[in-house]
Scaffold this motif. Structure first.
Motif, short mmCIF file in Angstrom:
data_model
loop_
_atom_site.label_atom_id
_atom_site.label_comp_id
_atom_site.label_asym_id
_atom_site.label_seq_id
_atom_site.Cartn_x
_atom_site.Cartn_y
_atom_site.Cartn_z
N UNK A 338 0.75 -1.34 -0.15
CA UNK A 338 -0.07 -0.09 0.03
C UNK A 338 0.86 1.28 0.02
N UNK A 339 2.03 1.38 0.65
CA UNK A 339 2.83 2.25 0.53
C UNK A 339 3.50 2.46 -0.53
N UNK A 340 3.89 1.44 -1.28
CA UNK A 340 4.64 1.59 -2.59
C UNK A 340 3.65 2.40 -3.43
N UNK A 341 2.24 1.79 -3.41
CA UNK A 341 1.43 2.17 -4.42
C UNK A 341 1.01 3.69 -4.19
N UNK A 342 0.97 4.21 -2.93
CA UNK A 342 0.59 5.45 -2.72
C UNK A 342 1.89 6.39 -2.89
N UNK A 343 3.15 5.97 -2.68
CA UNK A 343 4.40 6.78 -3.10
C UNK A 343 4.62 6.74 -4.54
N UNK A 344 4.52 5.68 -5.10
CA UNK A 344 4.81 5.72 -6.62
C UNK A 344 3.74 6.06 -7.51
N UNK A 345 2.61 5.92 -7.00
CA UNK A 345 1.43 6.20 -8.24
C UNK A 345 0.63 7.28 -7.62
N UNK A 346 0.59 7.51 -6.34
CA UNK A 346 -0.40 8.36 -5.77
C UNK A 346 -1.77 8.02 -5.62
N UNK A 347 -1.75 6.78 -5.52
CA UNK A 347 -2.85 6.02 -5.42
C UNK A 347 -3.27 5.20 -4.00
N UNK A 348 -4.43 5.45 -3.38
CA UNK A 348 -4.53 4.89 -1.91
C UNK A 348 -5.45 3.46 -2.02
N UNK A 349 -4.67 2.55 -1.60
CA UNK A 349 -5.49 1.15 -1.74
C UNK A 349 -5.32 0.92 -0.10
N UNK A 350 -6.27 0.11 0.28
CA UNK A 350 -6.42 -0.38 1.64
C UNK A 350 -5.53 -1.65 1.87
N UNK A 351 -4.67 -1.64 3.02
CA UNK A 351 -3.96 -2.90 3.30
C UNK A 351 -4.81 -4.04 4.07
N UNK A 352 -4.90 -5.03 3.48
CA UNK A 352 -5.81 -6.18 3.96
C UNK A 352 -5.67 -6.47 5.54
#
Ligand SMILES: *Cc1c(COP(=O)(O)O)cnc(C)c1O
Length: 390
Positions: A338-352
Motif C-alpha cells: 500500500x505504501x509503494x502504491x501511494x508513493x509511486x502512483x499517488x493511489x490509495x489502496x487499503x492494506x488487507x
C-alpha cells in the motif's frame, strides 16, 4: 484521569501510518486518487432529498423521535423485506431503527456480552465486530475466511468449548472486504450451529443490493429457522447512497430486537424523523437508482479487472459489494505494498491486514471513484510497477 483499559487495549489503528503518508503527499500537492474508502461517490437520489426537504419543515419532526423508530418507518422496512426477500417481519416487534447499522453492530455487544464473554468474528472482517466486543468487555474468537473455503467460515473448526462459551456470531455477506456472497445452505448451517450452542447470529447485510451480473444476494432471514436465532443489520447507506444520513435497522428475532431497542433507549434517542421519512421514501419510492448504481459499479469493476490483469494479477472479480480483494505481489506485505502504491502512483489502496490477521498479504480497492479517475489510477500503477510476480 486515564482512559479505560478497554480503550487502552483496542488494537492499534493500522491505517495510521498510511494516513500520515496521505497527509504528507497532500501537503506536497500530489494529486491523490483514493481507492481506499468504501463510501459511495454517487449522490443520494433526488426524490429522497425532496422528501427530506419537505419533512424538515414539519415541527412534529423537530422533537425527540421514538428510540425504536416511527411505526411507519418500521412498516416500510417490513414491506421492503417482504418485497425483496419474501421475509415476513412484524414491524412492531421485529424491526428497530438504528443510527446507521454501525451503531447497532457496536451496541449489540453491549446488550449481550458480560466480562469475558465470547463473540465469533470473521477474519478478515469489518473491524466493528471485534471492536464492539472489546469495548463491551468481551473477547473475540476469530473465524478465518479462506479462499479454499469460498471465504465462508468453517463452523466445524470452532472448538466446542469456544462455541459453548460464545454468545454472538457475526457474519457478513455480501462481504466487505472480500466481495463474495453466501448461499442458503451456508446460512442454514449457521442456524443449526447457533441452535446447538445457543448463540445469537448477527448478520451484517448492508450490501445485499450491490451485486453484479444480475445476482440477487440473500438475506440470512431466508434460511429456515433464522428468526429463532438471529438478527440482520441493514442500512440505507450503500443501497441508496445515504452514508452521511445515518439510518439503518436491525430486524429478525423479536427478543434480540427488544433487547437492542431497550439498550438504545438508554443511550440514544433515535433517528431524526425527517431522515426516517427520507428513508421511507427510499424504500417505497422508485428503485431504479439501485440498478443505475450497479451499472456504474459494473463499468468500474471492468476497468479495475483489466487494470489488474494487465499488471499480472489473476483475480476473480467481486460477485457483490463494491470492493476488489486481491493478493499483494511477491516480496511485499499488505502495508509495504500500500505504501509503494501511494508513493509511486499517488493511489490509495487499503492494506488487507487492517481487516485482521488473515487479511495480511491482501489489499482492497473500492470502486467508489469515477471511471476516468479509476482508469487513471490503474494507468499510474502500471507506469509505476509494470508487471508483477506472485
Ligand atoms: C458500510 C458498512 C457498514 C455500516 O454502514 P452504516 O449503516 O453506514 O453504519 C456496516 N458493515 C459493513 C460491512 C460495511 O461495509
Amino acid at each position: 484521569m486515564k482512559e479505560s483499559l478497554a480503550m487502552q487495549n483496542l488494537p492499534p489503528y493500522l491505517f495510521a501510518r498510511i494516513e500520515k503518508k496521505i497527509s504528507e503527499a497532500k501537503e506536497q500537492g500530489i494529486d491523490i486518487i483514493n481507492l481506499g474508502i468504501g463510501d459511495p461517490d454517487i449522490p443520494t437520489p433526488r426524490h429522497i432529498i425532496d422528501r427530506m426537504a419537505q419533512s424538515i419543515y414539519d415541527p412534529a419532526n423537530h422533537q425527540y423521535p421514538s428510540s425504536v423508530g416511527l411505526l411507519e418507518y418500521r412498516q416500510a422496512v417490513a414491506e421492503w423485506y417482504k418485497r425483496r426477500f419474501d421475509v415476513d417481519l412484524d414491524p412492531k416487534s421485529e424491526v428497530v431503527s438504528l443510527l446507521g447499522s454501525k451503531e447497532g453492530i457496536a451496541h449489540i455487544s453491549f446488550a449481550y456480552l458480560d466480562q469475558g464473554d465470547i463473540s465469533l468474528v470473521p477474519d478478515p472482517g469489518y473491524p466493528v465486530y471485534n471492536i464492539g466486543t472489546l469495548l463491551a468487555g468481551g473477547k473475540s474468537h476469530f473465524m478465518p475466511l479462506k479462499e479454499e473455503n469460498a471465504y465462508l467460515p468453517i463452523l466445524e473448526d470452532i472448538p466446542a468449548e469456544i462455541a459453548r462459551a460464545a454468545k454472538l456470531m457475526f457474519i457478513n455477506y455480501p462481504n466487505n472486504p472480500i466481495g463474495v456472497v453466501a448461499d442458503l445452505p451456508f446460512f442454514e448451517k449457521v442456524v443449526e450451529f447457533a441452535r446447538t450452542y445457543d448463540i445469537l447470529v448477527c448478520h451484517d447485510a448492508p450490501y445485499t443490493e450491490m451485486a453484479f451480473d444480475g445476482l440477487k444476494p440473500l438475506s440470512f432471514l431466508q434460511a429456515r429457522g433464522a428468526k429463532e436465532v438471529g438478527i440482520e443489520f441493514h442500512s440505507m447507506s450503500k443501497t441508496y447512497n445515504m452514508t452521511g444520513w445515518r439510518i439503518g435497522c436491525a430486524v429478525g428475532n423479536a427478543y434480540a430486537v427488544e433487547v437492542l431497542g431497550r439498550f438504545k433507549s438508554n443511550v440514544d434517542s433515535g433517528v431524526f424523523q425527517a431522515i426516517q421519512y427520507a428513508a421511507i421514501e427510499a424504500m417505497r419510492g422508485p428503485q431504479d437508482c439501485i440498478d443505475n448504481a450497479n451499472a456504474i459499479y459494473t463499468e468500474r469493476r471492468s476497468i479495475a479487472l483489466a487494470g489488474l490483469e494487465r499488471m499480472g494479477w489473476k483475480v476473480k472479480p467481486p460477485q457483490a459489494s463494491f470492493y476488489f480483494w486481491a493478493p499483494v505481489p511477491k516480496g511485499y506485505n499488505s502495508a509495504s505494498f500500500a505504501e509503494l502504491i501511494l508513493e509511486k502512483a499517488g493511489v490509495i489502496i487499503t492494506p488487507g491486514n487492517g481487516y485482521g490477521e488473515y487479511g495480511e498479504g491482501y489489499f482492497r480497492i473500492a470502486l467508489t471513484v469515477g471511471k476516468e479517475r479509476m482508469q487513471e489510477a490503474f494507468d499510474r500503477m502500471y507506469a509505476a510497477i509494470g508487471r508483477v510476480d506472485f
